[in-house]
Structure formats: structure tokens, C-alpha cells
Design a protein around this motif. Structure first.
Motif, PDB file in Angstrom:
ATOM      1  N   UNK A 121       0.682  -8.771 -15.798  1.00 24.24           N
ATOM      2  CA  UNK A 121      -0.330  -7.741 -15.569  1.00 24.24           C
ATOM      3  C   UNK A 121      -1.592  -8.041 -16.368  1.00 24.24           C
ATOM      4  N   UNK A 122      -2.703  -7.418 -15.949  1.00 25.65           N
ATOM      5  CA  UNK A 122      -3.961  -7.513 -16.664  1.00 25.65           C
ATOM      6  C   UNK A 122      -4.137  -6.297 -17.561  1.00 25.65           C
ATOM      7  N   UNK A 123      -4.474  -6.552 -18.820  1.00 27.51           N
ATOM      8  CA  UNK A 123      -4.723  -5.460 -19.771  1.00 27.51           C
ATOM      9  C   UNK A 123      -6.179  -5.539 -20.203  1.00 27.51           C
ATOM     10  N   UNK A 124      -6.929  -4.452 -20.023  1.00 26.08           N
ATOM     11  CA  UNK A 124      -8.355  -4.454 -20.371  1.00 26.08           C
ATOM     12  C   UNK A 124      -8.525  -4.564 -21.873  1.00 26.08           C
ATOM     13  N   UNK A 125      -9.392  -5.505 -22.300  1.00 28.46           N
ATOM     14  CA  UNK A 125      -9.579  -5.762 -23.730  1.00 28.46           C
ATOM     15  C   UNK A 125     -10.953  -5.331 -24.233  1.00 28.46           C
ATOM     16  N   UNK A 126     -11.982  -5.397 -23.362  1.00 29.80           N
ATOM     17  CA  UNK A 126     -13.328  -5.048 -23.819  1.00 29.80           C
ATOM     18  C   UNK A 126     -14.259  -4.851 -22.640  1.00 29.80           C
TER      19      UNK A 126
END
Length: 600
Positions: free
Chosen positions: A471-476
Motif C-alpha cells: 500500500x501507499x502511505x502519505x508521507x508529506x
């Protein structure tokens, strides 16, 4: 920093179904048009190709003067431009509005002083004029008032001058000159006459038409000498061309054949068959002074024949017919690159030239190309498909569908393909969707560095995500752009991110600190279409809709190289093909390379 113009890889001629395309030649050079661009291509020296983009509207025909100093080109508005081909400045000698509609053909006289241009006008359909002043040198009249579209014109290069025009009214009008005036009407054909050409000797001229017939005429008086009836074409004959010694004639037909004729015997010496189907219909030809026979396929391929050898072309020149919409360098093979076009084709370029990829490709505009760490190349198109290119030669049969229209594509270090679409971001692996992100914003661009994914949005922001394989996890979220983020690119080590937008502004971000490094890369005046980093991460190139290319410096943000007016219609892709060698491609279908020197 400085740049030097290097090689040009030209587009191929534009074609239209049911219409002849005019090719011309001078020595070993072949001349043709595509969009607003006129291309002069040297068959013996491919690196000597030249383009001219002085027309405001699409060009239709171009011919070099017998003297070899000038080229005359006509466009869809009835304008003829005469320009210098000696030297690089291509200075304009004259521009004349000769008819009120499309110019279908034009021809120089033997003294390189007079030109006749013909086509589809309202009040008149042909005009004879002086090349240096535009003043009239006679009248081009005589065709039917009902169907007065003139398709071709030929001029006898020796005195006494003669001219012949061929039209949709199935007639040929023979003119005396100069000044040119009506002499007689020749009614040999029963359907549209597609082409008429004078032999270099001036002793004869020939005509071909949609009735599949070929006729020969006497050059001075215009008397009909006979028809070529031995082994005739089975479809419309679109073009004819004479050998330099005036003893042979070549014809190209919609029946997918090219025939070589002995003029004295009026017999077919050789017939070349080029496959079947619309793409192999032959719609134009020219016989060069270097004795190469060039015939144009409907697909845009230029087939070069040697009259002494074989039952197939000696070589075929491939190239894009439509705008190049995206292009990348092949990481696995230095000097090789891929270009995707507006009609769904993808071409692979190597030292041997352009090659169309084998297999079923895209059926609509190619919107993105990306190279994976393992050397594979992936493409996305407006047919809502993700395709894989195998070994740089053909498409892999397996294909993955997207949820909405793809806008860009990139590949993470684990070979997962990420597609930015109108409705979100998809992750694809082994032609299977493994994850889909549905953000609140509309994605417009995407780039990857390792397992970090940057997604540019229409809301003028860039989001950074971390990919863990599932999955993609938002970092900034990175802010500073003033328009839709149309292009994003990580530096090779992933420490910097360049984000270009629809206003022409580029923001350079520090990925680790999540902050802007500089916003001074702002000299473009229109949408940024492409960004490309050098291998050392010290310089970044940008290509824009404003037709310019800039190379920016990280260490000295205010220093740049400006390559202006690279191609008409805008630059859609920039990429590095080697150390200090930058390539640009765009709306004119041409790829240009530039030698870049970085001074200390």
C-alpha cells in the motif's frame, strides 16, 4: 554552460486516405511535409536532415529549385514561402498568397525563376508567378468549373517552356509558356487525374489517375503517344516519377504495388508488392538524382528501391507521422530511446534508425513511458491500457486495464508500476492491479525514487508516498507550484525533486527536509511537459509547450542554458541519451539531440 546542435531524427510524411502525397527530390535529398514542418532528408547522409517551420498553417508540398539554392513550400491557406536552404539561417526570399485555399502541388521552371502553384481555391485554382517578386507570369485556366480542384502540375525545364496541370475533372490542361497560357485540353483519363510529371529531358510527360491508367505524351506539343497497358495496376495510381535518364518511369498505386516501366517499350520491368491492406497502399513517390526510387506507404513508411535488385525494398525508413507525446532513454542500452506518438504508436530508436514495435500496441495517444530497474519498459495510453515492451522490440501480449484515463507512469525499485490516472493512482505488478489509491485531488503526474512515490496534482501540490509493497502511505505534502503539477522528476539519488507546472514554473524540493530549495527555475512561459536529470544529479532539463528547452543548475540556480524555439507546437519530452547529450521531442514528430557543455 553552452549547447551545440547535433543530430535530427525527422518525422515521416503525413498521409491521408484517398489522397496522393507529393514527394520531391534534389540529388540524394528527399523533400516532404508533415504538419507545419518541411523536411529535407539526405538518403546518403542521414545526419544531414533539415527541417523548416516557417509556415503558420499546415504545409502540403515542398520542392527544391533546380539550382539547389531555394525551396518553395505551400500550405493549406494558399501561401507559398520561398526560403534559402544554403546555410543554417533559412532566410525567407519571398512569401506570396497565390490562391484562396489548399495548395496541392507546385513546380519550378528550369531556370529557377518561375513557379506554378495549383490547388483548391475559390476564384482561381492555379497561379504562375516570379519567385523573387511574386508578379504574374501567365494564367492557369481551362479545367471544369464544377470540379476545379487541381491535383498536380508539371513544367518542362527546357525552352520552349510548357506546363501541364491535372485535376479532378479527369482532364489535363496543356499550357504554352512563358508567360503561360491555355493551349488545349487532353481527355485521356475517365476519373480523377492524380499526378502528371515531365521527364528530365523534356521530351515526354506522363499522367496517372484513379482509373488505374498511365498515359505518355509528347513534351513540346502535348500529343498523346499511348497508354501503358502491359500488366496494369488494379487500383488508383497515385504518383509517377521519372528516372534521371528519362528512359524509365515508376508508378505507385493504392493496390499496394510499385511498378517500374520501360518507357520506349511501355512494358513493366519490375513489380514490387508491399503487403496488403490500407497501411501498405502507395500514395506518393519520387526518383532521386542518386537513382534511388522512393515510394511512400499510407503508414508513412518511406520504401527505398534499387531498380537492379530484389522483390522488396532495399531499405525502409520508419518514423513518427504524428506528434511525439512522450519519450524516454532506454536504461539498458545507451543511445537507444523510445518515443510514443499521438496515434498510439511506439517507436524504438537505435543506431540503425527508428523501428515500429511488433505486436498489438496502443489504439490511442501514448501518454507515458517508464523504464524499470530491470530494463523493462512500460507504456500507458488513452486506450486505458498498461503495456510492457519486451526486449525493446515488441509488446508483451498480456495487458493491464486501468480504471480511468492514464496520464503518466513510473516504476518503483521493486518493479511495481504506478499509473497516475484521472481518478487516482494504481499499482500494477505482473499485469495485475495490486493497489489503488483514491485521493481527494486529481493526479496529473507521477515519479518514483526507490520506494518513494511523488504524485503531482491539479490542486497545485505534490504528495510524497512511501510504498511498502502492499500500500501507499502519505508521507508529506509539498507546496509552491502555481498551476497544475504537470511533470515531476527525482534526481538519480532521490534527494531532490523537480516539480513543473502548467504556468511554466519549476520548484526544486529537498525530499528529506520536505522544503523548497529554489523557485527560480521560472523562465518558461507555458506548461512544463517533461523534466530529466543528469546522471550526477547536478543539472535538470525541462521541455515546455512554449517550444523552449532549458538546462538548470542545482548549485547555481540562476544559471541556465536556454535552447529556444526547438520545434513548432511545443516540446513534449526531454531525456538524456548519454553524458552531455540531451534529446528533445515534440509536436512536430521530430527528435533533436544537443551537445551540452557544463563549464566549471
Amino acid at each position: 554552460m553552452s549547447f551545440k546542435k547535433q543530430d535530427l531524427y525527422p518525422c515521416n510524411p503525413a498521409t491521408a486516405r484517398g489522397e496522393a502525397t507529393k514527394l520531391a527530390s534534389s540529388g540524394d535529398k528527399v523533400v516532404y511535409t508533415n504538419g507545419r514542418t518541411v523536411v529535407i532528408r539526405d538518403l546518403k547522409n542521414p545526419s544531414a536532415a533539415v527541417t523548416y517551420a516557417g509556415h503558420v498553417q499546415n504545409t502540403t508540398v515542398a520542392r527544391i529549385s533546380p539550382s539547389g539554392y531555394y525551396c518553395a513550400s505551400g500550405d493549406v491557406t494558399g501561401t507559398v514561402r520561398i526560403w534559402d536552404i544554403v546555410g543554417e539561417d533559412q532566410s525567407l526570399k519571398g512569401e506570396y498568397k497565390v490562391i484562396s485555399g489548399r495548395i496541392n502541388d507546385l513546380e519550378w521552371d528550369g531556370e529557377s525563376k518561375r513557379i506554378i502553384a495549383v490547388g483548391d481555391g475559390r476564384d482561381k485554382f492555379g497561379h504562375a508567378f516570379m519567385m523573387d517578386s511574386g508578379s504574374s507570369t501567365g494564367e492557369i485556366i481551362g479545367h471544369s468549373k464544377v470540379s476545379q480542384v487541381i491535383n498536380a502540375v508539371a513544367i518542362r525545364h527546357q525552352r520552349p517552356f510548357r506546363a501541364a496541370t491535372a485535376a479532378d475533372d479527369a482532364t489535363i490542361i496543356f499550357h504554352q509558356g512563358a508567360p503561360y497560357k491555355y493551349e488545349k485540353t487532353i481527355k485521356t483519363h475517365v476519373k480523377f487525374v492524380q499526378d502528371v510529371r515531365y521527364a528530365p529531358s523534356g521530351d515526354h510527360f506522363a499522367s496517372v489517375g484513379s482509373d488505374a491508367k498511365i498515359f505518355l505524351y509528347e513534351g513540346k506539343a502535348g500529343e498523346t503517344l499511348g497508354e501503358f497497358t502491359d500488366s496494369p495496376h488494379s487500383g488508383s495510381v497515385m504518383a509517377c516519377g521519372w528516372s534521371p535518364d528519362s528512359k524509365s518511369l515508376v508508378t505507385s498505386s493504392a493496390d499496394c504495388t510499385v511498378k517500374l516501366w520501360d518507357v520506349e517499350a511501355r512494358k513493366a520491368i519490375t513489380t514490387w508488392k508491399l503487403g496488403s491492406g490500407v497501411n501498405h497502399q502507395q500514395v506518393g513517390n519520387t526518383w532521386t538524382g542518386g537513382d534511388d526510387i522512393v515510394s511512400l506507404s499510407m503508414s508513412g513508411d518511406l520504401n527505398i528501391f534499387d531498380k537492379r535488385v530484389g522483390d522488396k525494398p532495399a531499405r525502409v525508413l520508419n518514423g513518427p507521422q504524428k506528434s511525439i507525446t512522450t519519450a524516454i532513454s532506454a536504461a539498458s542500452s545507451p543511445g537507444t530511446f523510445f518515443a510514443g506518438t499521438a496515434d498510439g504508436r511506439i517507436l524504438a530508436y537505435s543506431d540503425s534508425g527508428y523501428v515500429h514495435l511488433e505486436g498489438e500496441g496502443h489504439s490511442a495517444l501514448v501518454s507515458g513511458l517508464a523504464a524499470a530497474p530491470d530494463g523493462k519498459v512500460y507504456s500507458v495510453g488513452f486506450d486505458d491500457r498498461v503495456r510492457e515492451i519486451d526486449g525493446g522490440k515488441s509488446f508483451v501480449p498480456a495487458v493491464s486495464s486501468t480504471a480511468s484515463q492514464p496520464r503518466a507512469v513510473t516504476v518503483a525499485s521493486d518493479s511495481t508500476v504506478f499509473v497516475a490516472e484521472a481518478s487516482g493512482v494504481e499499482a500494477v505488478r505482473s499485469n495485475q492491479k495490486v493497489f489503488e489509491l483514491k485521493p481527494k485531488f486529481t493526479p496529473s503526474s507521477v515519479a518514483a525514487a526507490g520506494m518513494t512515490i511523488a504524485v503531482g496534482g491539479e490542486d497545485q501540490k505534490v504528495r510524497l508516498y512511501e510504498w511498502d509493497g502492499k500500500a501507499l502511505a502519505e508521507a508529506a505534502t509539498l507546496e509552491g507550484n502555481k498551476g497544475t503539477v504537470s511533470a515531476v522528476a527525482f534526481s538519480p539519488d532521490g534527494s531532490l525533486l523537480a516539480a513543473g507546472d502548467s504556468s511554466g514554473k519549476i520548484i526544486l524540493f529537498d525530499v528529506k527536509k520536505r522544503e523548497s530549495v529554489t523557485s527560480r527555475w521560472s523562465f518558461h512561459s507555458a506548461r512544463i511537459n517533461s523534466l530529466a536529470w543528469t546522471a550526477d544529479g547536478q543539472h535538470c532539463a525541462s521541455g515546455s509547450l512554449d517550444t523552449h528547452v532549458y538546462v538548470w543548475s542545482v548549485q547555481k540556480p540562476m544559471r541556465n542554458i536556454a535552447i529556444k524555439n526547438v520545434g513548432p507546437g511545443g516540446v513534449s519530452a526531454v531525456f538524456w541519451v548519454g553524458d552531455g547529450q540531451l534529446a528533445s521531442a515534440g509536436a512536430d514528430g521530430c527528435v533533436r539531440t544537443w551537445g551540452i557543455t557544463f563549464h566549471a
